[in-house]
Design an enzyme around this catalytic site. Structure first.
Site, PDB file in Angstrom:
ATOM      1  N   ASP A 178       1.199  -0.995   0.048  1.00 18.50           N
ATOM      2  CA  ASP A 178       0.241  -0.383   0.040  1.00 18.50           C
ATOM      3  C   ASP A 178       0.437   1.102  -0.156  1.00 18.50           C
ATOM      4  O   ASP A 178       1.519   1.484   0.681  1.00 18.50           O
ATOM      5  CB  ASP A 178      -0.833   0.361   1.264  1.00 18.50           C
ATOM      6  CG  ASP A 178      -1.475   1.075   1.043  1.00 18.50           C
ATOM      7  OD1 ASP A 178      -1.965   2.075   0.224  1.00 18.50           O
ATOM      8  OD2 ASP A 178      -2.947   0.724   1.947  1.00 18.50           O
ATOM      9  N   ASP A 235      -2.930   2.269  -6.262  1.00 19.87           N
ATOM     10  CA  ASP A 235      -1.221   2.232  -5.478  1.00 19.87           C
ATOM     11  C   ASP A 235      -1.620   1.214  -4.136  1.00 19.87           C
ATOM     12  O   ASP A 235      -0.992   1.229  -3.448  1.00 19.87           O
ATOM     13  CB  ASP A 235      -2.217   4.039  -4.259  1.00 19.87           C
ATOM     14  CG  ASP A 235      -3.280   3.912  -3.429  1.00 19.87           C
ATOM     15  OD1 ASP A 235      -3.286   3.149  -4.136  1.00 19.87           O
ATOM     16  OD2 ASP A 235      -3.187   5.118  -2.799  1.00 19.87           O
ATOM     17  N   GLU A 236      -2.048  -0.039  -4.628  1.00 17.48           N
ATOM     18  CA  GLU A 236      -2.058  -0.803  -3.953  1.00 17.48           C
ATOM     19  C   GLU A 236      -2.190  -2.680  -4.670  1.00 17.48           C
ATOM     20  O   GLU A 236      -2.610  -2.261  -5.767  1.00 17.48           O
ATOM     21  CB  GLU A 236      -3.239  -0.814  -2.423  1.00 17.48           C
ATOM     22  CG  GLU A 236      -4.132  -1.307  -3.409  1.00 17.48           C
ATOM     23  CD  GLU A 236      -5.411  -1.049  -2.204  1.00 17.48           C
ATOM     24  OE1 GLU A 236      -5.274  -1.536  -0.748  1.00 17.48           O
ATOM     25  OE2 GLU A 236      -6.752   0.097  -2.089  1.00 17.48           O
TER      26      GLU A 236
END
Length: 410
Positions: free
Chosen positions: A10, A104-105
């Protein structure tokens, strides 16, 4: 039998961190990334801003009230998509099993990578160092026997954390953990479970399964399993050649929706995105696929319809997606929607035979020309004007930077 080893990565305050690295004057200061329109909200904020209480989804005036010195930065999607794509390439150096969950993860299954790299912990530190060296930003990583626990672990130490939950530690970690910490149990479900005197994961894991299924249907059994730390869902990588076989787009909704009217608005918007990109690439397709991710994060529904002829007109894609929607039981709120057009045929444009079709083709070409030049949805269907996502020039956090899914961001 060897247990799985899953990592969840993350990126920490991703958009804001990228902006701070791009502009040294912003480093160490409270900033908030926003869209370019007047009625925008906070997309993400730096940790310096979060310390004052600035949160994602806040209006600008709300954010300024809690942090008067807050600096607003209009999001630059090209920076974020470039950084995200490069980081995903780094992840794939360690395992081909990379499931991109959002910009973003991502989850990585590194079970079979240990012979090359030694341990999951070493892989985590190598990735952290690569990302830091290349982009100057940090990430938090969770390592656990499955996706549910890896996601939980990555949230336990932020920013720049590394948390490992070993199989023998699962019951101890979950015993006193609040149920709201589990990915997939939102505030509303937490309240429902609290009414049953279930407040911790340990209590959820010991709860009566019959009671849970009577109360929550098939999800009751899954909630009990989550309380025990059980999650068999695989890490699903995207096939490398998928981009040449389909044109698709998915969208995480700003709020979970459950009414058919709301879902249809988003389907129309997605159909226009997919149709316009298909026309741009000179392809038509016979198969339309609708993908739905529900509010619990782990429940999905996917169904497709294959037509007798090739299509790339947005309204035809939308009509087919509507038929598919009617055949899917929507038992809970919807978090994400996706539409793809596959079974493609290239260079299939033909001159329409009938006046009505010719008029429709000319109108579509005119809309495409305007939107290609001035930006997505500059000209759009009237029914989209009330859709929340309309007009946002900040990329959805759930966008997946893969192949022809890569939208033309501004």
């Amino acid at each position: 039998m060897q247990h799985r080893i899953v990592m969840h990565i993350d990126m920490n305050a991703f958009f804001a961190s990228v902006e701070q690295q791009a502009n040294p004057e912003l480093r160490g200061k409270p900033i908030a990334v926003i869209g370019s329109h007047g009625r925008t909200v906070i997309t993400t904020s730096s940790y310096e801003a979060r310390a004052f209480g600035v949160k994602t989804g806040m209006a600008k005036w709300e954010a300024l009230r809690v942090c008067p010195q807050l600096i607003f930065v209009v999001g630059d999607n090209k920076k974020y998509t470039y950084a995200s794509s490069r980081i995903i390439e780094m992840m794939r150096q360690y395992t081909p099993l990379v499931e991109v969950f959002s910009i973003d993860e991502a989850w990585l299954d590194v079970t079979h990578s240990l012979q090359l790299f030694g341990s999951a912990e070493r892989i985590a530190y190598l990735l952290k160092a690569q990302i830091k060296q290349s982009f100057g930003i940090t990430c938090s990583i969770g390592i656990a026997p499955n996706k549910l626990l890896a996601k939980l672990a990555s949230d336990m130490q932020k920013p720049d954390g590394l948390t490992i939950i070993k199989p023998e530690e699962v019951s101890t970690v979950l015993e006193t953990m609040a149920i709201g910490e589990l990915c997939g149990i939102g505030k509303k479900m937490e309240r429902h479970l609290n009414l049953l005197s279930i407040r911790t994961c340990g209590q959820l894991g010991r709860a009566n399964e019959e009671l849970l299924t009577r109360k929550f249907g098939i999800m009751g059994k899954r909630y009990k399993a989550w309380g025990q730390g059980i999650d068999h869902s695989p890490v699903i990588p995207q096939e490398e050649d998928e981009a040449v076989k389909s044109v698709g787009h998915s969208m995480t909704l700003r709020r979970d929706v459950e009414t058919r009217e709301d879902i249809l608005k988003y389907l129309l918007q997605l159909s226009e995105m997919v149709g316009r990109r298909a026309r741009r690439y000179g392809v038509s397709g016979k198969t339309v696929t609708l993908f739905i991710r529900f509010a619990d994060y782990f429940s999905n529904a996917s169904k497709q319809e294959t037509l007798s002829s090739y299509i790339n007109q947005s309204d035809e894609i939308y009509k087919t997606a509507t038929v598919i929607l009617n055949s899917i039981e929507i038992g809970q709120k919807v978090r994400l929607l996706g539409i793809s057009l596959s079974n493609l045929q290239h260079h299939t444009q033909q001159l329409p035979l009938f006046p009505e079709e010719q008029r429709k083709a000319k109108m579509t070409q005119a809309m495409d020309a305007v939107n290609n030049k001035l930006g997505d949805f500059t000209v759009t269907y009237g029914s989209l004007l009330q859709t929340e996502e309309k007009g946002s020039h900040v990329i959805s956090p759930a966008w997946r930077p893969e192949g022809i899914r890569n939208v033309g961001v501004k």
